[in-house]
Structure formats: C-alpha cells, structure tokens
Design an enzyme around this catalytic site. Structure first.
Site, PDB file in Angstrom:
ATOM      1  N   GLU A 213       5.362  12.392   5.774  1.00 55.50           N
ATOM      2  CA  GLU A 213       5.864  11.783   4.541  1.00 55.50           C
ATOM      3  C   GLU A 213       7.329  12.150   4.325  1.00 55.50           C
ATOM      4  O   GLU A 213       7.726  13.290   4.480  1.00 55.50           O
ATOM      5  CB  GLU A 213       5.036  12.245   3.337  1.00 55.50           C
ATOM      6  CG  GLU A 213       3.589  11.777   3.367  1.00 55.50           C
ATOM      7  CD  GLU A 213       3.431  10.254   3.247  1.00 55.50           C
ATOM      8  OE1 GLU A 213       4.425   9.580   2.900  1.00 55.50           O
ATOM      9  OE2 GLU A 213       2.323   9.753   3.509  1.00 55.50           O
TER      10      GLU A 213
ATOM     11  N   HIS B 248       0.126  13.013   5.722  1.00 51.59           N
ATOM     12  CA  HIS B 248      -1.118  12.274   5.457  1.00 51.59           C
ATOM     13  C   HIS B 248      -1.795  11.961   6.792  1.00 51.59           C
ATOM     14  O   HIS B 248      -1.129  11.539   7.737  1.00 51.59           O
ATOM     15  CB  HIS B 248      -0.802  10.937   4.759  1.00 51.59           C
ATOM     16  CG  HIS B 248      -1.024  10.960   3.287  1.00 51.59           C
ATOM     17  ND1 HIS B 248      -0.064  10.570   2.390  1.00 51.59           N
ATOM     18  CD2 HIS B 248      -2.118  11.302   2.541  1.00 51.59           C
ATOM     19  CE1 HIS B 248      -0.550  10.674   1.157  1.00 51.59           C
ATOM     20  NE2 HIS B 248      -1.795  11.125   1.214  1.00 51.59           N
TER      21      HIS B 248
END
Ligand code: PCA
Length: 216
Positions: free
Chosen positions: A81, A168
């Site tokens: 991210e 993630h």
C-alpha cells in the site's frame, strides 16, 4: 537486537480465518538480517480499538520497523500500500457493530500519509522472483486504512520508528473456495513475499525508481 513489529487482523465479515494473522504468526521470534527480531500482534477488526491496541503495544515496546497486514478479499496480488487517507467510511459493520461513515481517523490530521517502506524496491524484488505483487494506490476506507493512517500518524511523531507501512494480501485458497471466482495466494508464496519484504525493510537503502502506477 532491534524490533520489527508485524501485525495481522482477526477474521471479519463471516470468515473463520484472516490470512494476515495466519501469515504473520508464523514469523514470531524470527531474526531478520541478523539484527532485527520479529514480534507479532493480532489486531481486532474494530475501529478505534485496533489503533488503540497498536499504539499501546508501540508505547510499551519501541519498534524500529512496523508492518501491518490485512486481508483484501478479491485482490490477486501481494499489495504494497502506498497511501493512507484520513477517512473512515465503512461499507459493512466492524466486529463490534460499528460502521462509521465519513469521519476522520484523526480529527485535524493531514489528508494522507505515504508509506515509508521501500515499496518499489520490494515490488521489484517480488517480481524478480515471479511472485504476484503490486503497489496499491488505496488501502480502502475500512479498518485497514484506519490502522495504516494511525500507524503513519504515530510514526510521524515518533522518531525511533524508522520505517512503517501496510500490506494487503489475497484470500488463502481455502477461503477462496467459498467465493466464486475469487483469486487466492498459497501460504508458501505469502511467506516468500513477506520474507523478501522484511529483508528489504531492514537492508534497502534508497528507494528504487521502478514504474508501478495505474491508469484507470
Ligand atoms: N481487512 C480489512 C480489515 C481487516 C482486514 O484484514 C480491511 O481491508 O479494511
């Protein structure tokens, strides 16, 4: 020995496992690059409580590097991210039944923070090994983004914390079976991805220039 704190989340949204915790717990006590020892923490999938528990742990035991991980069901890659935004906007209730809509993570905080992990160097190293990885431009607006933003806010005021960021990860195959057509990643590959990222979080100097943008 310096400390790397790795966090995962408890299951949410009717899942019985969360791949982030399944992955992270395997790294407990591991020594990275001969200089850093890994500690792990499982966060509740609950707004505010998750951040409070992360901050409490960091206050009690300083870490030099913090990587928080969460499940992103439907994604096919190990997602580094890039940016945390100062917004909570929950499409579903969290594990305590809370569903904040359009509230700030930190009132008066900046709009966003960037990850301070060397995400491009990590991406290139993962691609070089043939692993499915991507830079993601949004961690969403649920509990993961909330924790990511709160982590970066903390890092901004705590000089002892060197690098911090969020990753993630896709469903595990046993979860994807229950979601028609959903992509997944095997534990073995998740372990390879995280091992590579941990090494670079410690050893990588300057960030690389390596294209990973999106055109929507
Ligand atoms: N994923 C959720 C919260 C917990 C998790 O593992 C998210 O992406 O916000």
């Amino acid at each position: 020995m310096k400390t790397i704190l790795l966090t995962g989340f408890e299951p949410f949204d009717r899942e019985t496992i969360n791949p982030s915790w399944e992955l992270v717990r395997r790294f407990d006590g591991l020594v990275v690059a001969g200089t850093h020892r890994v500690e792990v923490l499982c966060l509740p999938c609950v707004f505010d409580l998750a951040l409070e528990s992360l901050w409490a742990r960091l206050a009690q035991n300083k870490a030099e590097i913090v990587l928080c991980l969460g499940q992103a069901g439907g994604r096919a890659e190990f997602c580094l991210e890039r940016v945390a935004v100062n917004i909570n906007d929950a499409r579903i209730a969290d594990n305590a039944g809370k569903q904040p809509i359009d509230t700030p993570v930190i009132a008066g905080g900046p709009v966003a923070y960037f990850s301070t992990l060397p995400i491009k160097a990590m991406l290139k190293a993962l691609h070089d090994q043939g692993l499915a990885a991507a830079v993601s431009q949004s961690a969403g607006s649920f509990v993961c983004n909330h924790v990511f933003y709160g982590l970066m806010h903390y890092a901004n005021t705590e000089p002892a914390l060197g690098r911090a960021g969020f990753i993630h990860i896709p469903y595990l195959p046993e979860q994807a079976e229950h979601h028609l057509g959903a992509p997944s990643m095997r534990m073995e590959n998740l372990v390879s991805c995280l091992t590579t990222c941990l090494n670079l979080a410690v050893l990588q100097g300057n960030e690389l220039r390596y294209g990973a943008g999106e055109i929507s």
